[in-house]
Design a protein around this motif. Sequence first.
Motif, short mmCIF file in Angstrom:
data_model
loop_
_atom_site.label_atom_id
_atom_site.label_comp_id
_atom_site.label_asym_id
_atom_site.label_seq_id
_atom_site.Cartn_x
_atom_site.Cartn_y
_atom_site.Cartn_z
N GLY A 4 0.78 -1.23 0.00
CA GLY A 4 0.00 0.00 0.00
C GLY A 4 0.80 1.27 0.00
O GLY A 4 0.25 2.37 -0.08
N GLY A 5 2.12 1.15 0.09
CA GLY A 5 2.94 2.35 0.08
C GLY A 5 2.94 3.00 -1.29
O GLY A 5 2.47 2.44 -2.28
N ARG A 56 -3.45 4.08 2.48
CA ARG A 56 -3.90 2.99 3.35
C ARG A 56 -2.92 1.84 3.20
O ARG A 56 -2.79 1.27 2.11
CB ARG A 56 -5.31 2.55 2.98
CG ARG A 56 -5.89 1.47 3.91
CD ARG A 56 -7.33 1.18 3.50
NE ARG A 56 -7.96 0.16 4.32
CZ ARG A 56 -8.56 0.40 5.47
NH1 ARG A 56 -8.62 1.62 5.96
NH2 ARG A 56 -9.13 -0.60 6.15
N LEU A 57 -2.24 1.51 4.26
CA LEU A 57 -1.32 0.38 4.27
C LEU A 57 -2.04 -0.87 4.76
O LEU A 57 -2.93 -0.79 5.62
CB LEU A 57 -0.13 0.65 5.19
CG LEU A 57 0.69 1.91 4.90
CD1 LEU A 57 1.90 1.96 5.84
CD2 LEU A 57 1.12 1.98 3.46
N SER A 58 -1.65 -1.99 4.22
CA SER A 58 -2.20 -3.27 4.64
C SER A 58 -1.07 -4.22 4.99
O SER A 58 0.03 -4.13 4.44
CB SER A 58 -3.07 -3.88 3.54
OG SER A 58 -4.21 -3.09 3.31
N TRP A 94 8.18 -10.00 11.45
CA TRP A 94 8.30 -8.72 10.76
C TRP A 94 8.08 -8.88 9.27
O TRP A 94 8.55 -9.86 8.68
CB TRP A 94 9.68 -8.11 11.00
CG TRP A 94 9.90 -7.69 12.42
CD1 TRP A 94 10.30 -8.46 13.46
CD2 TRP A 94 9.71 -6.37 12.94
NE1 TRP A 94 10.36 -7.71 14.60
CE2 TRP A 94 10.02 -6.42 14.32
CE3 TRP A 94 9.31 -5.16 12.40
CZ2 TRP A 94 9.94 -5.31 15.15
CZ3 TRP A 94 9.24 -4.05 13.21
CH2 TRP A 94 9.55 -4.13 14.57
N GLY A 95 7.42 -7.93 8.67
CA GLY A 95 7.29 -7.88 7.23
C GLY A 95 8.48 -7.14 6.64
O GLY A 95 9.29 -6.56 7.36
N LYS A 96 8.57 -7.12 5.31
CA LYS A 96 9.70 -6.51 4.63
C LYS A 96 9.59 -5.01 4.46
O LYS A 96 10.57 -4.37 4.11
CB LYS A 96 9.91 -7.16 3.26
CG LYS A 96 10.47 -8.58 3.35
CD LYS A 96 10.81 -9.11 1.98
CE LYS A 96 11.46 -10.49 2.10
NZ LYS A 96 11.82 -11.03 0.77
N GLY A 97 8.46 -4.45 4.68
CA GLY A 97 8.33 -3.01 4.60
C GLY A 97 7.75 -2.52 3.29
O GLY A 97 7.94 -3.15 2.24
N THR A 98 7.09 -1.39 3.38
CA THR A 98 6.56 -0.73 2.19
C THR A 98 6.90 0.76 2.30
O THR A 98 6.77 1.36 3.37
CB THR A 98 5.04 -0.96 2.06
OG1 THR A 98 4.56 -0.40 0.86
CG2 THR A 98 4.26 -0.39 3.24
#
Length: 117
Positions: free
Chosen positions: A7-8, A18-20, A107-111
Amino acid sequence: VQLQASGGGLVQAGGSLRLSCAASGRTLGLDEMAWFRRAPGKEREFVSSISRSGGTTSYADSVKGRFTISRDNVRNMMNLQMDSLKVEDTATYYCAARKAGPTYRYWGKGTLVTVSS
């Protein structure tokens, strides 16, 4: 447990994103989930968290009143609605989760969120 943030993007100051965060794998027992961010050249910082039931939320002072966290345990999703974005919100946003204990183990990888002036 695997977390995937999405969502980034690029948005002008004052805009919204809106990030998911989608959780998969052994999601049974997932407790608190959260968003963190790391701006260029800065340390990672807490943004917001939400309890397992969704009944308890917490926000960093810098985003309070502008960001709203939510989660859907049926779909194993967490969202971050970001309104009135500021240039200083520019950062890579990470979703995190924990089961028992105080440490965010997953942890996720990031957006990447970029807010232009």
